[in-house]
Design a protein around this motif. Structure first.
Motif, short mmCIF file in Angstrom:
data_model
loop_
_atom_site.label_atom_id
_atom_site.label_comp_id
_atom_site.label_asym_id
_atom_site.label_seq_id
_atom_site.Cartn_x
_atom_site.Cartn_y
_atom_site.Cartn_z
N THR A 115 0.83 -1.22 0.00
CA THR A 115 0.00 0.00 0.00
C THR A 115 0.86 1.26 0.00
N GLN A 119 -0.02 4.41 -2.31
CA GLN A 119 -0.34 5.71 -1.71
C GLN A 119 0.63 6.79 -2.19
N VAL A 223 -6.48 1.11 2.17
CA VAL A 223 -5.26 0.39 2.58
C VAL A 223 -5.48 -1.12 2.46
N HIS A 226 -5.51 -2.23 -1.18
CA HIS A 226 -4.18 -2.42 -1.80
C HIS A 226 -3.53 -3.73 -1.38
N GLN A 227 -3.90 -4.21 -0.20
CA GLN A 227 -3.28 -5.45 0.30
C GLN A 227 -3.94 -6.71 -0.26
N SER A 257 -4.58 -4.61 8.18
CA SER A 257 -4.25 -4.58 6.75
C SER A 257 -3.69 -5.89 6.22
#
Lengths: 419, 419
Positions: A115, A119, A223, A226-227, A257
């Motif tokens: 992430t 980001q 977050v 993205h994981q 996360s």
């Protein structure tokens, strides 16, 4: 015979993230403005986050494309291997088949860069030149430092003072990647700090400068989104290994996360049990209350619907700094509240016992955070042995413990305290 | 576009080691007995080494099969990735194409387990229950500790006292894998120690017990043999990438095992330049003399034909502890003496500059030893830019620097000394 270790080539990396929001058991309640207690809109978040991430926070698209520049960087270490832990299985004498996704091979040594890279990309694309963040044990600050270097951005990391003083080497790694590291809380030099206080420091800094945004390493929807590349790769790799889908998917859980990353793609498969492993000294999911609470200690952030121990809760200084958070991701909280995900809690000595058994069978030294999920996996494998059932267990090896050796030293010398 | 990172599946691991002895430019002179100065025979070595390794030490077979149990363990992390360092290339503006073999992903974080696993296997197969060894910075002791755990053997590591005191975390890692770690020299508590002295301690211990053998992490023919799996994989991976054979193959050089590992399979390809990078504070290949010398300080070991600074030479305490050795592998020395391999030497500040540039482009933090080869690679890439030539460079990223962060701290704060 060779170890069952399934690799994918770089061009087999997933090209879209899996968005769990449309398939959650119940709709997610919105974050509330800290002053008005009304649902926050994009404009409320714009001082801290780029529009690209704000849009992902509320998107109901089932899949979200991963930008090419992000894929390009992720393939420095992704796809990560899926390994069958046959040596651990033999040591336990279990009929369970244990697979782990090895996220420890990233430059920062954990899943966090998945992430961090995304980001940094979205912020840079909107002209932001500097990011601030908080870090506890240091995994997240390290990951964001790495990502900012790659995109030519500055990075300031507010590090929980207790960790800053106990782990100078983490600081050196962040500084090598060009970051500024500041012990937190900044205005109370004698205070050991907490993640909630460090978030306050980082948010205050970002809110005050137009060239600066804030980045959070867990908790928020984007977050966890993205994981999900972790779980997507794992599912493909299990299929390549000729294995059926997992019976149980497990992850340790602080903000949520890494657990979300491996578990969310399996939410639609109702037969798959999902398990969160947390520390008994910071037992958010197992003993916390489900309610709106602040993400930080000072009450600067929006209120989030989540399991929480209260935003002023300061957890005991266990070594798994990444699990010392008073709240939990709204997505994870939603799944637990709906009964779709289970949670278990362990004292840290039991997690280090598990981590050392893993190191002595599978070779790699786990981060203290990962020790929690390994404890849960060993217990599930022993339960499978008791039941004499072939169960398939999948867990996320979220990071190595090479920067946590002082914790192992404490364990070997009987100095660990189970709060 | 994704990063050019070539992975092989576990069943594509090479199943035989490449033996360079039959194709060396000149025949290798034999080791001599320390007392008689006559060539040593197998019986002279039997108190320290198993017959399986003694046979490999003198074998002229061009290929030597890797035992299944060794392959089984190696596939825990092998084949390792071959990565094109495109970000470093762009930063340098070079027409060179730079590839590195990433050996940092092993449980011990370096290439050392490649031979540790093999050595533990052959010893265990002949009934040996305990190994002793020496370690400088700790990479080799860590690797042998890992391997001994896997084969159910005890392990005692004599660690150079200066490193033992500066790097307590290395000790914790070895202890986690069940090893006993003892600072060396054992009989001079105030002495900072050296690799030569630690070898003396380890050999003395092993010679005195029937259940115990000694294991060496570099220098000897069988050690370099076990490391050739690195170069064999790399050659296959370059072909998979559609790349032509390398123009230059580079490695850092202390005893010579990681350099030998990547370079020896290319010895028969006469067009391929081979380059050794060593520290200018321990410049064995660039300023040492080629002669018979002892492997240890006390003169207990056989005499080896090699470049040496003298067996009583104690190098300055540079951070690249793995390169602080008075001699060099006879195979490497043979290649350099015959002009088949070049050698360059660097002061440590220049190597840390290179290591930080690598960390900021390619992400991974190099071990101080690896900083030496990266320095050489950058210089070769800049030479290619000057000549405006597309050259293919291949080097061994022999280990990460996550347990060497105090060295980076010294670099950042201007505390490095160039001896």
């Amino acid at each position: 015979m060779s170890t069952s270790r399934v690799t994918l080539s770089t061009d087999e990396i997933p090209t879209a993230w899996f968005n769990v929001l449309p398939v959650l058991p119940t709709p997610l309640d919105p974050p509330l403005h800290p002053a008005t207690r009304q649902p926050v809109g994009p404009d409320d978040l714009a001082p801290l986050f780029p529009m690209g991430l704000i849009a992902q926070e509320v998107s109901t698209d089932p899949w979200i494309d991963i930008p090419g520049a992000v894929l390009d960087l992720l393939t420095l270490w992704r796809p990560t291997p899926l390994v069958r832990a046959e040596r651990l299985e033999r040591a336990l004498g279990t009929p369970a088949r244990i697979y782990y996704k090895d996220e420890s091979g990233s430059p920062a040594g954990s899943h966090k860069p998945n992430t961090a890279v995304a980001q940094a990309f979205y912020n840079r694309a909107e002209g932001i030149e500097r990011l601030t963040t908080e870090t506890g044990a240091g995994q997240w600050g390290t990951a964001l430092s790495f990502a900012c270097t790659q995109f030519g951005m500055d990075c300031t990391v507010y590090m929980v003072r207790a960790s800053y003083e106990q782990k100078p080497y983490r600081t050196v790694l962040m500084e090598t990647w060009g970051s500024e590291v500041i012990p937190s809380p900044v205005d109370e030099p004698g205070h050991p700090g907490s993640l909630g206080l460090a978030i306050t420091d980082a948010v205050r800094d970002a809110a005050g400068r137009a060239d600066t945004h804030y980045a959070l390493g867990s908790v928020l929807n984007h977050v966890l989104l993205h994981q999900t590349i972790i779980g997507l790769e794992a599912r493909e790799q299990l299929a390549r290994a000729g294995e059926r889908g997992p019976d149980v998917v497990l992850g340790c859980c602080g903000g949520g996360s890494n657990l979300g990353g491996i578990a969310l793609p399996f939410v639609p498969d109702e037969a798959v049990r999902l398990v969160a492993a947390e520390p008994s000294s910071c037992p958010t999911l197992t003993t916390g209350r489900f309610e709106y609470d602040f993400g930080d200690s000072a009450g600067l952030t929006p209120l989030l619907p989540m399991y929480t121990l209260g935003h002023e809760f300061v957890p005991p200084p266990i070594h798994a700094g990444g699990l010392r958070y008073h709240g939990d991701a709204p997505i994870i909280s939603n799944l637990v509240k709906a009964g779709r995900m289970e949670a278990v809690a362990y004292p840290q000595t039991a997690t280090f016992e598990a981590a050392v058994q893993f190191a002595n069978t599978e070779g790699k030294l786990p981060a203290p955070e990962a020790g929690h999920v390994i404890r849960a996996v060993i217990d599930e494998a022993l339960a499978a042995k008791e039941a004499d059932e072939e169960r398939v267990l999948l867990f996320n090896f979220c990071g190595h413990g090479l920067l946590d050796l002082s914790a192992y030293d404490d364990y070997h010398r009987g100095r660990l305290i189970d709060a």
